[in-house]
Motif scaffolding. Structure first.
Motif, PDB file in Angstrom:
ATOM      1  N   ALA A 377       0.826  -1.290   0.184  1.00 12.83           N
ATOM      2  CA  ALA A 377      -0.125  -0.044  -0.116  1.00 12.83           C
ATOM      3  C   ALA A 377       0.726   1.188   0.031  1.00 12.83           C
ATOM      4  N   GLN A 378       2.172   1.074   0.092  1.00 11.27           N
ATOM      5  CA  GLN A 378       3.069   2.302   0.152  1.00 11.27           C
ATOM      6  C   GLN A 378       3.448   2.487  -1.269  1.00 11.27           C
ATOM      7  N   VAL A 379       3.258   1.714  -2.477  1.00 14.31           N
ATOM      8  CA  VAL A 379       3.859   1.789  -3.659  1.00 14.31           C
ATOM      9  C   VAL A 379       2.678   1.664  -4.569  1.00 14.31           C
ATOM     10  N   THR A 380       1.614   1.852  -4.533  1.00 13.28           N
ATOM     11  CA  THR A 380       0.420   1.838  -5.332  1.00 13.28           C
ATOM     12  C   THR A 380      -0.419   3.004  -5.499  1.00 13.28           C
ATOM     13  N   TRP A 381      -1.337   3.058  -6.492  1.00 14.62           N
ATOM     14  CA  TRP A 381      -2.450   4.354  -6.352  1.00 14.62           C
ATOM     15  C   TRP A 381      -3.607   3.574  -6.293  1.00 14.62           C
ATOM     16  N   SER A 382      -4.109   4.320  -5.191  1.00 14.57           N
ATOM     17  CA  SER A 382      -5.557   3.864  -4.925  1.00 14.57           C
ATOM     18  C   SER A 382      -6.408   4.430  -5.887  1.00 14.57           C
ATOM     19  N   GLY A 383      -6.568   5.468  -6.309  1.00 12.63           N
ATOM     20  CA  GLY A 383      -7.534   6.258  -7.317  1.00 12.63           C
ATOM     21  C   GLY A 383      -8.871   6.405  -6.316  1.00 12.63           C
ATOM     22  N   GLN A 384     -10.057   5.977  -7.095  1.00 14.70           N
ATOM     23  CA  GLN A 384     -11.088   5.848  -6.350  1.00 14.70           C
ATOM     24  C   GLN A 384     -11.495   4.486  -6.069  1.00 14.70           C
ATOM     25  N   ALA A 385     -10.539   3.567  -6.367  1.00 17.39           N
ATOM     26  CA  ALA A 385     -11.163   2.255  -6.416  1.00 17.39           C
ATOM     27  C   ALA A 385     -11.206   1.684  -4.920  1.00 17.39           C
ATOM     28  N   VAL A 386     -10.253   2.065  -3.892  1.00 17.16           N
ATOM     29  CA  VAL A 386     -10.597   1.281  -2.399  1.00 17.16           C
ATOM     30  C   VAL A 386     -11.626   2.179  -1.886  1.00 17.16           C
ATOM     31  N   LEU A 496      -4.444  -2.851  -7.683  1.00 26.51           N
ATOM     32  CA  LEU A 496      -4.190  -1.619  -7.958  1.00 26.51           C
ATOM     33  C   LEU A 496      -2.948  -1.338  -8.621  1.00 26.51           C
ATOM     34  N   PRO A 497      -2.684  -0.282  -9.334  1.00 24.75           N
ATOM     35  CA  PRO A 497      -1.295  -0.148 -10.242  1.00 24.75           C
ATOM     36  C   PRO A 497      -0.061   0.176  -9.083  1.00 24.75           C
ATOM     37  N   ARG A 498       1.034  -0.646  -9.638  1.00 23.21           N
ATOM     38  CA  ARG A 498       2.084  -0.471  -8.756  1.00 23.21           C
ATOM     39  C   ARG A 498       3.076   0.602  -9.563  1.00 23.21           C
ATOM     40  N   SER A 499       3.804   1.233  -8.864  1.00 24.76           N
ATOM     41  CA  SER A 499       4.783   2.112  -8.998  1.00 24.76           C
ATOM     42  C   SER A 499       5.966   1.391 -10.262  1.00 24.76           C
TER      43      SER A 499
END
Length: 564
Positions: A377-386, A496-499
């Motif tokens: 959860a430190q290296v992903t984008w949540s966007g609106q998904a979560v 979720l997409p990862r960096s």
């Protein structure tokens, strides 16, 4: 390796005390209980003085401090003035007497209020009180951190350490206990032990008339054994004695290590003061941080074996500094991930606000079990998904008090932290764990007691916003809930997409001999632990609970950190 890895079978232990601290030809007992069959008059005097000191302390007399001190001086004289061969019986006995007498002197001086480990030791010689100055050598700690010295003899060895780390040599092995109950230094625990070795340098001219007296007089050195391997002894350089495991055992004892993991799981609200990012040594610019993130119902102490093994490698120790993230594992991992994001941001603000240290932009996370989910959860984008997995309506449409609005925003909306360069997943349940769905997991979930204020905040959101929660998420979610296979939040995080700026590695447990169905490490099935997009994947035959201490796991993490 820094020097030697001494397995338990090769250590000389009496009454729980390591008494093997001699030099090149192998470790021999120091003689805390030696017979006194000395090979020279000086050694005979040292043995007699040590016995007198022991009797004085039995009678609660402070002159035991001075008698032990003189015994150490006599033994030092044998080693320097007589040039005793350190591999000879006399040399070995002299080192043993020196180490033991000095250690007992320091412990007795502490008991009688004659030792301040920050600055001075007081002895009485010829009826006059004399101050022996203390010099701190090669530490990253400041003199003010030396609150007290603890004798390793009274520290119960931490259970579960498979390889012991020690070095035979000259000096009294000590554990420094730093005490800062107000936590005035960020990211350091209130009580923090670290290793030190004491070496007494008596003025040989004043004591033996062998040379003109040194105007500086006697001097007591406290030396960092992690950074100093050898010390001068007369015209020679000899190895400095060390025990690198004793501070970790002291940490385990003072932190109630045997009960702390259960408290953090079953009563997370009572553990909140212990949550956060911790450093094992003060921040060192230029060294890349490696943050160890533990798993469910455990603590950073589960990494003790791994930490000491990795630090014992001089190449790794020169390149990396090791930290740990401690969190209440009864809470779900999204709550804990928020706290880690907060502390990672605080690290930059505290240590490098100007962004001058490139090492802070290459931080490595090692996430074990649920700690791997906290790390992801430190290296992903949540966007609106979560958010949309939990709520049916957007944030701005909900009636929320400001504190709850901020908490939900920080927990359910996140993006990769720019400081992270690498993540190592260790036995991570990316898509859930067998245990969470099993009867045992459900029973454990019922025993978890979330704080009343958390439950009240959840109730208030629910009552003020009817229908805002999606079905099945109307109640507070615990860690066990969120580890169930196919849980909606877990599935959302998995997608979720990862960096792309972060390098990922995966270490997986797969027990072969038990023919588990489905295959896995007994807790995490293989189908849950595997993920795409990793730079390396290593499968190791081990059960879940023993993954952090498995030698092959530690070797693989060492390989990754070395870039091999």
């Amino acid at each position: 390796m820094r020097d030697i890895l001494v397995p338990p079978a090769r250590r000389f232990v009496r009454g729980g005390r390591i008494v093997a601290l001699i030099l090149a030809g192998g470790c021999v007992a120091s003689g805390r209980e030696a017979s006194g069959s000395a090979a020279s008059p000086s050694l005979e005097r040292a043995v007699a003085l040590r016995e007198q000191a022991r009797r004085a302390l039995v009678e609660d007399r402070a002159d035991g401090v001075d008698l032990y001190y003189v015994a150490a001086v006599e033994a030092y004289g044998v080693l320097v003035l007589r040039g005793a061969d350190l591999d000879s019986p006399a040399g070995r006995e002299a080192v043993g007497l020196y180490n033991d007498s000095l250690n007992r002197c320091l412990q007795a001086a502490s008991a009688f209020g004659r030792l301040d480990a920050r600055s001075r030791l007081e002895i009485v010689r010829d009826g006059r009180r004399t101050v022996v100055p203390i010099v701190h050598r090669s530490f990253v700690w400041s003199p003010q951190d030396f609150s007290m010295l603890v004798d390793p003899a009274i520290i119960e060895p931490m259970p579960g350490l498979k390889t012991r780390h020690a070095r035979c040599g000259l000096g009294a092995v000590e554990v420094v206990q730093r005490v800062d109950l107000n936590r005035t230094t960020p990211f350091l625990a209130r009580t923090h032990p670290f290793a030190a070795t004491a070496v007494l340098r008596p003025d040989l001219g004043a004591w033996f008339g062998a040379a003109p007296s040194d105007p500086a007089g006697d001097q007591l050195e406290l030396i960092d054994p992690w950074r100093v391997d050898g010390v001068p002894l007369g015209s020679r350089v000899v190895r400095l004695a060390a025990d690198f495991d004793a501070p970790m055992s002291q940490f385990w004892a003072t932190a109630r290590g045997s009960r702390l993991g259960s408290l953090a799981f079953l009563r997370p609200g009572e553990f909140e003061q212990g949550e956060g990012l911790y450093v094992f040594e003060p921040y060192q610019p230029g060294k890349i941080p490696v943050v160890l993130v533990h798993g469910l119902r455990s603590t950073p102490l589960d990494f003790a074996q791994m930490l000491n093994d990795l630090r014992f490698d001089p190449v790794l120790d020169a390149r990396y500094q090791f930290w740990a993230f401690s969190y209440a594992t009864g809470y779900n991992f999204l709550h804990s991930a928020r706290l880690l994001r907060r502390d990672l941001d605080r690290v930059r603000e505290t240590f490098d606000p100007g962004g001058a240290d490139p090492a802070l932009g290459q931080l490595v996370l090692v996430g074990y079990s649920m700690g791997g989910l906290v790390s992801k959860a430190q290296v992903t984008w949540s966007g609106q998904a979560v958010w949309e997995t939990v709520f049916t309506r957007p944030l701005e449409s909900l009636r929320l008090v400001p504190e709850t609005r901020q908490l939900l925003t920080e927990t359910l909306f996140f993006e990769p932290r720019p400081s992270i360069g690498r993540v190592i997943f260790l036995a991570t349940p990316h898509r859930g764990a067998n245990m969470a769905n099993a009867l045992l997991g459900r029973l454990a979930d019922r025993l978890v007691r979330l704080p009343d204020d958390a439950r009240e905040a959840y109730r208030q959101v629910r009552d003020d916003n009817p229908g805002a929660f999606r079905p099945g998420l109307e109640q507070p979610v615990s860690s066990i809930d969120l580890l169930q296979k196919e849980h909606p939040l877990l599935m959302t995080l998995d997608h979720l997409p990862r960096s792309p700026a972060v390098t990922f590695h995966n270490i997986i447990g797969l027990q072969q001999k038990h023919d588990l169905k489905p295959p896995g490490d007994g807790v995490v099935p293989l189908t849950s632990s595997r993920i795409d997009g990793v730079a390396s994947e290593r499968i190791i035959d081990e059960r879940h609970v023993d993954m952090p201490t498995n030698p092959a796991v530690i070797t693989e993490i060492r390989r990754i950190l070395l870039g091999q």
